[in-house]
Design a protein around this motif. Structure first.
Motif, PDB file in Angstrom:
ATOM      1  N   THR A 209      -2.310  -3.055  -7.161  1.00  0.00           N
ATOM      2  CA  THR A 209      -3.219  -3.684  -8.132  1.00  0.00           C
ATOM      3  C   THR A 209      -2.446  -4.142  -9.361  1.00  0.00           C
ATOM      4  N   LEU A 210      -1.557  -3.293  -9.852  1.00  0.00           N
ATOM      5  CA  LEU A 210      -0.756  -3.626 -11.029  1.00  0.00           C
ATOM      6  C   LEU A 210       0.087  -4.878 -10.784  1.00  0.00           C
ATOM      7  N   VAL A 211       0.778  -4.931  -9.647  1.00  0.00           N
ATOM      8  CA  VAL A 211       1.635  -6.073  -9.331  1.00  0.00           C
ATOM      9  C   VAL A 211       0.791  -7.329  -9.127  1.00  0.00           C
ATOM     10  N   ASP A 212      -0.343  -7.184  -8.477  1.00  0.00           N
ATOM     11  CA  ASP A 212      -1.220  -8.324  -8.235  1.00  0.00           C
ATOM     12  C   ASP A 212      -1.725  -8.920  -9.548  1.00  0.00           C
ATOM     13  N   GLU A 213      -1.835  -8.096 -10.578  1.00  0.00           N
ATOM     14  CA  GLU A 213      -2.364  -8.547 -11.861  1.00  0.00           C
ATOM     15  C   GLU A 213      -1.296  -8.771 -12.929  1.00  0.00           C
ATOM     16  N   LEU A 214      -0.016  -8.746 -12.544  1.00  0.00           N
ATOM     17  CA  LEU A 214       1.052  -8.984 -13.518  1.00  0.00           C
ATOM     18  C   LEU A 214       0.868 -10.340 -14.182  1.00  0.00           C
ATOM     19  N   ALA A 215       1.299 -10.433 -15.431  1.00  0.00           N
ATOM     20  CA  ALA A 215       1.180 -11.671 -16.190  1.00  0.00           C
ATOM     21  C   ALA A 215       1.834 -12.827 -15.445  1.00  0.00           C
TER      22      ALA A 215
ATOM     23  N   TRP B  45       0.937   9.694  -2.516  1.00  0.00           N
ATOM     24  CA  TRP B  45       1.739   8.460  -2.478  1.00  0.00           C
ATOM     25  C   TRP B  45       0.837   7.270  -2.159  1.00  0.00           C
ATOM     26  N   TYR B  46      -0.124   7.483  -1.256  1.00  0.00           N
ATOM     27  CA  TYR B  46      -1.068   6.428  -0.893  1.00  0.00           C
ATOM     28  C   TYR B  46      -1.827   5.956  -2.142  1.00  0.00           C
ATOM     29  N   ALA B  47      -2.325   6.893  -2.937  1.00  0.00           N
ATOM     30  CA  ALA B  47      -3.052   6.545  -4.164  1.00  0.00           C
ATOM     31  C   ALA B  47      -2.134   5.826  -5.158  1.00  0.00           C
ATOM     32  N   THR B  48      -0.900   6.276  -5.247  1.00  0.00           N
ATOM     33  CA  THR B  48       0.081   5.624  -6.126  1.00  0.00           C
ATOM     34  C   THR B  48       0.315   4.187  -5.673  1.00  0.00           C
ATOM     35  N   LEU B  49       0.483   3.984  -4.371  1.00  0.00           N
ATOM     36  CA  LEU B  49       0.698   2.636  -3.839  1.00  0.00           C
ATOM     37  C   LEU B  49      -0.497   1.731  -4.126  1.00  0.00           C
ATOM     38  N   GLU B  50      -1.715   2.256  -3.954  1.00  0.00           N
ATOM     39  CA  GLU B  50      -2.904   1.461  -4.254  1.00  0.00           C
ATOM     40  C   GLU B  50      -2.888   0.991  -5.704  1.00  0.00           C
ATOM     41  N   HIS B  51      -2.535   1.898  -6.599  1.00  0.00           N
ATOM     42  CA  HIS B  51      -2.488   1.543  -8.016  1.00  0.00           C
ATOM     43  C   HIS B  51      -1.391   0.504  -8.283  1.00  0.00           C
TER      44      HIS B  51
ATOM     45  N   TRP C 112      10.308 -15.849 -10.683  1.00  0.00           N
ATOM     46  CA  TRP C 112       9.415 -14.748 -11.023  1.00  0.00           C
ATOM     47  C   TRP C 112       8.344 -14.588  -9.949  1.00  0.00           C
ATOM     48  N   GLU C 113       7.763 -15.695  -9.509  1.00  0.00           N
ATOM     49  CA  GLU C 113       6.685 -15.619  -8.521  1.00  0.00           C
ATOM     50  C   GLU C 113       7.198 -15.144  -7.162  1.00  0.00           C
ATOM     51  N   HIS C 114       8.384 -15.581  -6.757  1.00  0.00           N
ATOM     52  CA  HIS C 114       8.951 -15.077  -5.495  1.00  0.00           C
ATOM     53  C   HIS C 114       9.165 -13.569  -5.574  1.00  0.00           C
ATOM     54  N   LEU C 115       9.665 -13.112  -6.707  1.00  0.00           N
ATOM     55  CA  LEU C 115       9.899 -11.684  -6.893  1.00  0.00           C
ATOM     56  C   LEU C 115       8.584 -10.918  -6.862  1.00  0.00           C
TER      57      LEU C 115
ATOM     58  N   GLU D  22       4.893  -7.336  -4.058  1.00  0.00           N
ATOM     59  CA  GLU D  22       3.545  -7.008  -3.566  1.00  0.00           C
ATOM     60  C   GLU D  22       3.548  -6.833  -2.055  1.00  0.00           C
ATOM     61  N   GLN D  23       4.275  -7.698  -1.337  1.00  0.00           N
ATOM     62  CA  GLN D  23       4.336  -7.589   0.121  1.00  0.00           C
ATOM     63  C   GLN D  23       4.946  -6.262   0.540  1.00  0.00           C
TER      64      GLN D  23
END
Length: 181
Positions: free
Chosen positions: A160-166, A151-157, A43-46, A51-52
């Protein structure tokens, strides 16, 4: 490419997005049927690879946006080379939220992403798809810049979402994603 089972297993940390994509909607043409389907993907590798990839798109757009007024074709070139890798990212985000389904069809993916991911614009995603498929002719450089900025704004969001995934403990089997059935 020909890879041994050991090579596949040792590369799941490097190619988690690709292997998950293959598990979800590809067919093994030669070799043991379960060679890809039974791979354990961390999960963490994914999450890290996802995110990368999103941050890479974001950084490319940071450099591209200031030049779009003078060179709107640069965005089309960027889409031609990069957009195909963006769709699996969206599918992966939705998959990580539910851990039991995967969307491959672009229209369904766009609809589900806009409906389920706050801050994701259906119109921006449809414009990206239409530009890539040459069904949308941008009216002028300002229009191209507007789409790229969306698209830039979508990517920013999404970053953040991926960085904060459970954390991986929230996954059904610990820190490994369930394998495809």
């Amino acid at each position: 490419a020909i890879m041994s089972r050991e090579q596949l297993e040792r590369s799941t940390d490097v190619f988690p997005l690709r292997y998950l994509d293959m598990q979800r909607h590809h067919v093994m043409l030669h070799g043991p049927e379960q060679a890809i389907a039974s791979l354990d993907i961390s999960w963490e590798h994914l999450r890290l690879r996802l995110e990368q990839r999103l941050r890479s798109f974001h950084m490319h757009l940071i450099h591209l946006l200031p030049t779009l007024h003078a060179n709107p074709e640069a965005f089309q070139n960027f889409l031609d080379h990069q957009l195909g890798m963006f769709w699996p990212c969206l599918s992966t985000i939705l998959f990580l939220q539910d851990a039991d389904w995967w969307i491959a069809a672009r229209r369904a993916l766009i609809d589900q992403s806009a409906a389920r991911l706050e801050g994701v614009s259906r119109e921006v995603l449809l414009d990206l798809l239409a530009l890539r498929q040459r069904r949308l002719e941008p009216s002028n450089a300002a229009h191209v810049h507007e789409i790229a900025s969306g698209w830039y704004a979508t990517l920013e969001h999404l970053i953040t979402l991926v960085d904060e995934l459970a954390d991986p403990g929230a996954m059904p089997d610990g820190d490994t994603l369930p394998t495809a059935d």
